[in-house]
Design a protein around this motif. Structure first.
Motif, mmCIF file in Angstrom:
data_model
loop_
_atom_site.group_PDB
_atom_site.id
_atom_site.type_symbol
_atom_site.label_atom_id
_atom_site.label_comp_id
_atom_site.label_asym_id
_atom_site.label_seq_id
_atom_site.Cartn_x
_atom_site.Cartn_y
_atom_site.Cartn_z
ATOM 1 N N GLU A 87 23.658 -50.974 74.094
ATOM 2 C CA GLU A 87 24.238 -49.690 73.707
ATOM 3 C C GLU A 87 23.720 -48.566 74.598
ATOM 4 O O GLU A 87 24.470 -47.659 74.982
ATOM 5 C CB GLU A 87 23.918 -49.392 72.241
ATOM 6 N N GLN A 88 22.441 -48.628 74.920
ATOM 7 C CA GLN A 88 21.875 -47.600 75.794
ATOM 8 C C GLN A 88 22.504 -47.642 77.180
ATOM 9 O O GLN A 88 22.849 -46.594 77.747
ATOM 10 C CB GLN A 88 20.357 -47.792 75.892
ATOM 11 N N PHE A 89 22.683 -48.840 77.724
ATOM 12 C CA PHE A 89 23.272 -48.947 79.050
ATOM 13 C C PHE A 89 24.762 -48.620 79.023
ATOM 14 O O PHE A 89 25.300 -48.122 80.018
ATOM 15 C CB PHE A 89 23.028 -50.336 79.629
ATOM 16 N N LEU A 90 25.421 -48.882 77.919
ATOM 17 C CA LEU A 90 26.816 -48.471 77.791
ATOM 18 C C LEU A 90 26.922 -46.948 77.818
ATOM 19 O O LEU A 90 27.833 -46.391 78.450
ATOM 20 C CB LEU A 90 27.414 -49.016 76.491
ATOM 21 N N ARG A 91 25.978 -46.281 77.164
ATOM 22 C CA ARG A 91 25.967 -44.818 77.184
ATOM 23 C C ARG A 91 25.724 -44.310 78.604
ATOM 24 O O ARG A 91 26.364 -43.360 79.058
ATOM 25 C CB ARG A 91 24.898 -44.282 76.232
ATOM 26 N N PHE A 92 24.786 -44.951 79.317
ATOM 27 C CA PHE A 92 24.532 -44.563 80.707
ATOM 28 C C PHE A 92 25.793 -44.715 81.559
ATOM 29 O O PHE A 92 26.126 -43.831 82.358
ATOM 30 C CB PHE A 92 23.414 -45.424 81.304
ATOM 31 N N VAL A 93 26.472 -45.846 81.403
ATOM 32 C CA VAL A 93 27.680 -46.104 82.188
ATOM 33 C C VAL A 93 28.752 -45.063 81.870
ATOM 34 O O VAL A 93 29.417 -44.533 82.790
ATOM 35 C CB VAL A 93 28.200 -47.531 81.913
ATOM 36 N N ASP A 94 28.944 -44.754 80.605
ATOM 37 C CA ASP A 94 29.949 -43.755 80.217
ATOM 38 C C ASP A 94 29.609 -42.382 80.786
ATOM 39 O O ASP A 94 30.494 -41.672 81.307
ATOM 40 C CB ASP A 94 30.039 -43.676 78.690
ATOM 41 N N VAL A 95 28.346 -42.008 80.702
ATOM 42 C CA VAL A 95 27.919 -40.691 81.176
ATOM 43 C C VAL A 95 28.143 -40.564 82.684
ATOM 44 O O VAL A 95 28.678 -39.549 83.167
ATOM 45 C CB VAL A 95 26.440 -40.453 80.816
ATOM 46 N N TYR A 96 27.751 -41.579 83.426
ATOM 47 C CA TYR A 96 27.921 -41.510 84.879
ATOM 48 C C TYR A 96 29.382 -41.655 85.276
ATOM 49 O O TYR A 96 29.791 -41.149 86.341
ATOM 50 C CB TYR A 96 27.053 -42.560 85.567
ATOM 51 N N GLY A 97 30.189 -42.319 84.461
ATOM 52 C CA GLY A 97 31.617 -42.355 84.727
ATOM 53 C C GLY A 97 32.246 -40.975 84.600
ATOM 54 O O GLY A 97 33.062 -40.567 85.440
ATOM 55 N N ILE A 98 31.858 -40.251 83.555
ATOM 56 C CA ILE A 98 32.343 -38.876 83.377
ATOM 57 C C ILE A 98 31.858 -37.979 84.514
ATOM 58 O O ILE A 98 32.602 -37.137 85.033
ATOM 59 C CB ILE A 98 31.886 -38.325 82.016
ATOM 60 N N PHE A 99 30.605 -38.165 84.905
ATOM 61 C CA PHE A 99 30.044 -37.344 85.975
ATOM 62 C C PHE A 99 30.799 -37.566 87.287
ATOM 63 O O PHE A 99 31.085 -36.615 88.013
ATOM 64 C CB PHE A 99 28.563 -37.668 86.155
ATOM 65 N N ARG A 100 31.128 -38.816 87.586
ATOM 66 C CA ARG A 100 31.862 -39.121 88.814
ATOM 67 C C ARG A 100 33.216 -38.414 88.834
ATOM 68 O O ARG A 100 33.629 -37.864 89.871
ATOM 69 C CB ARG A 100 32.053 -40.631 88.957
ATOM 70 N N VAL A 150 22.953 -38.177 77.229
ATOM 71 C CA VAL A 150 21.998 -39.095 77.839
ATOM 72 C C VAL A 150 20.661 -39.075 77.101
ATOM 73 O O VAL A 150 19.922 -40.059 77.094
ATOM 74 C CB VAL A 150 21.812 -38.762 79.344
ATOM 75 N N ARG A 151 20.354 -37.975 76.448
ATOM 76 C CA ARG A 151 19.093 -37.903 75.716
ATOM 77 C C ARG A 151 19.092 -38.783 74.472
ATOM 78 O O ARG A 151 18.025 -39.101 73.939
ATOM 79 C CB ARG A 151 18.795 -36.452 75.327
ATOM 80 N N HIS A 152 20.253 -39.171 73.995
ATOM 81 C CA HIS A 152 20.315 -40.046 72.828
ATOM 82 C C HIS A 152 19.676 -41.400 73.119
ATOM 83 O O HIS A 152 19.282 -42.109 72.194
ATOM 84 C CB HIS A 152 21.772 -40.238 72.383
ATOM 85 N N CYS A 153 19.597 -41.763 74.386
ATOM 86 C CA CYS A 153 19.000 -43.057 74.744
ATOM 87 C C CYS A 153 17.519 -43.097 74.410
ATOM 88 O O CYS A 153 16.982 -44.157 74.079
ATOM 89 C CB CYS A 153 19.208 -43.331 76.230
ATOM 90 N N VAL A 196 15.755 -38.813 85.340
ATOM 91 C CA VAL A 196 16.503 -38.481 86.555
ATOM 92 C C VAL A 196 17.871 -37.901 86.198
ATOM 93 O O VAL A 196 18.335 -36.937 86.827
ATOM 94 C CB VAL A 196 16.662 -39.728 87.441
ATOM 95 N N SER A 197 18.507 -38.457 85.186
ATOM 96 C CA SER A 197 19.832 -37.976 84.780
ATOM 97 C C SER A 197 19.774 -36.545 84.269
ATOM 98 O O SER A 197 20.636 -35.722 84.601
ATOM 99 C CB SER A 197 20.410 -38.899 83.704
ATOM 100 N N VAL A 198 18.759 -36.234 83.485
ATOM 101 C CA VAL A 198 18.602 -34.867 82.974
ATOM 102 C C VAL A 198 18.350 -33.903 84.121
ATOM 103 O O VAL A 198 18.884 -32.782 84.141
ATOM 104 C CB VAL A 198 17.454 -34.812 81.941
ATOM 105 N N ALA A 199 17.543 -34.309 85.098
ATOM 106 C CA ALA A 199 17.293 -33.455 86.260
ATOM 107 C C ALA A 199 18.593 -33.157 87.005
ATOM 108 O O ALA A 199 18.834 -32.019 87.424
ATOM 109 C CB ALA A 199 16.293 -34.132 87.190
ATOM 110 N N LEU A 200 19.439 -34.169 87.152
ATOM 111 C CA LEU A 200 20.709 -33.997 87.861
ATOM 112 C C LEU A 200 21.666 -33.112 87.082
ATOM 113 O O LEU A 200 22.184 -32.115 87.605
ATOM 114 C CB LEU A 200 21.336 -35.371 88.107
#
Length: 303
Positions: free
Chosen positions: A107-120, A166-169, A202-206
């Motif tokens: 679930e955590q990695f799914l959230r990461f994938v979704d977040v970076y998909g939106i960012f892209r 991303v902080r939910h992770c 790193v994601s929060v910094a970005l």
């Protein structure tokens, strides 16, 4: 004539009252348990995590710093993917009770994938608007400037939402349960949890850096904005220098700008374009590495 040699026998001297006996030698008793050695890939994961933690403490508010962090994050997840392919890693994860820890990690990695998909998608949209405003800049046409500034503001709002996502992770339960008598299982649990934490870092910094740079409220750092959490500063990341150099003030009044001022504005726009392309390329790599790690976890869960 052959000489005959007699063999003499020597016996230890008996202790006498006036002559103390030699002290007995102390011997170290070895433990019968063998030490548990980590796999080299686990050690590499630890090294990548340490490097990212050091990277976080050297914030210089430049896109080059963010690109470096994203590249390091990609290497970390490549190493994680290699670690997940190890039979001992798969066995350790299968020993987790009812696979609940592995499911949580998925679930955590799914959230990461979704977040970076939106960012892209957001970066691609900003890149297109930036190209359009550069064409208008060469013609000294301000008609595209308003649309460009709206796109920047929209991306700033999206980045703020991604920070919360991303902080939910880190707010969820631990990635892998360390409650095990196996030393290797405990070590794996700690390392995987640290991987999730530095990915969030790193994601929060970005996302924070872009949100701060493109938002309507300009400040030098989150610290100066007074964002506090439980008496401590919640974020220490700064805005991105290349993004902050290009603002509405530098783009308005193009026809009234002199040659030198116009040249400086054009230079800042070019630097920002290079920064956007660099971030876009690096986040694409992070996105792919996150997908690979999640697929490896899914294979472990379903096998």
């Amino acid at each position: 004539m052959v000489s005959v040699f007699r063999r003499s026998l020597s016996f230890p001297n008996k202790p006498t009252p006036n002559r103390p006996s030699k002290p007995s030698l102390s011997r170290h008793t070895r433990s019968i348990s063998l030490p548990c050695r980590s796999h080299p890939l686990i050690s590499q994961l630890k090294d990548h995590i340490t490097e990212l933690q050091s990277w976080s403490s050297t914030c210089d508010s430049s896109s080059a710093w963010l690109v470096d962090g994203l590249n390091r994050l990609t290497e970390l997840h490549h190493c994680l993917d290699d670690t997940l392919q190890l039979p001992q890693t798969q066995e350790a994860l299968r020993r987790q009770p009812h696979y609940s820890s592995v499911e949580n990690l998925l679930e955590q990695f799914l959230r990461f994938v979704d977040v970076y998909g939106i960012f892209r998608s957001s970066v691609l949209a900003l890149k297109e608007e930036h190209s359009a405003v550069q064409v208008a800049l060469r013609k000294r046409n301000e008609s595209k400037v308003a649309l460009y500034m709206k796109a920047r503001k929209r991306m700033s709002n999206e980045m703020s939402k991604l920070v919360n996502e991303v902080r939910h992770c880190t707010r969820s339960s631990e990635s892998v349960s360390p409650n095990s008598v196996n030393v290797g299982d405990v070590e794996l649990a700690v390392v995987v949890t640290d991987v999730v934490q530095v990915t969030v870092m790193v994601s929060v910094a970005l996302f924070n850096g872009i949100a701060l740079s493109l938002g309507p409220r300009k400040s030098t750092t989150w610290r100066n904005m007074g964002i506090m959490k439980k008496g401590k500063v919640d974020d220490q990341y700064q805005g991105i220098h290349e993004f902050e150099q290009v603002g509405i003030r530098s783009l308005l009044g193009l026809r009234k700008k002199g040659a030198e001022e116009f040249k400086a504005t054009w230079k800042n726009m070019r630097e920002l374009e290079i920064s956007i392309e660099g971030i876009e390329t690096c986040t694409e790599r992070v996105f792919r590495s996150l997908i690979n790690a999640r697929v490896a976890l899914l294979n472990i869960l379903t096998s």
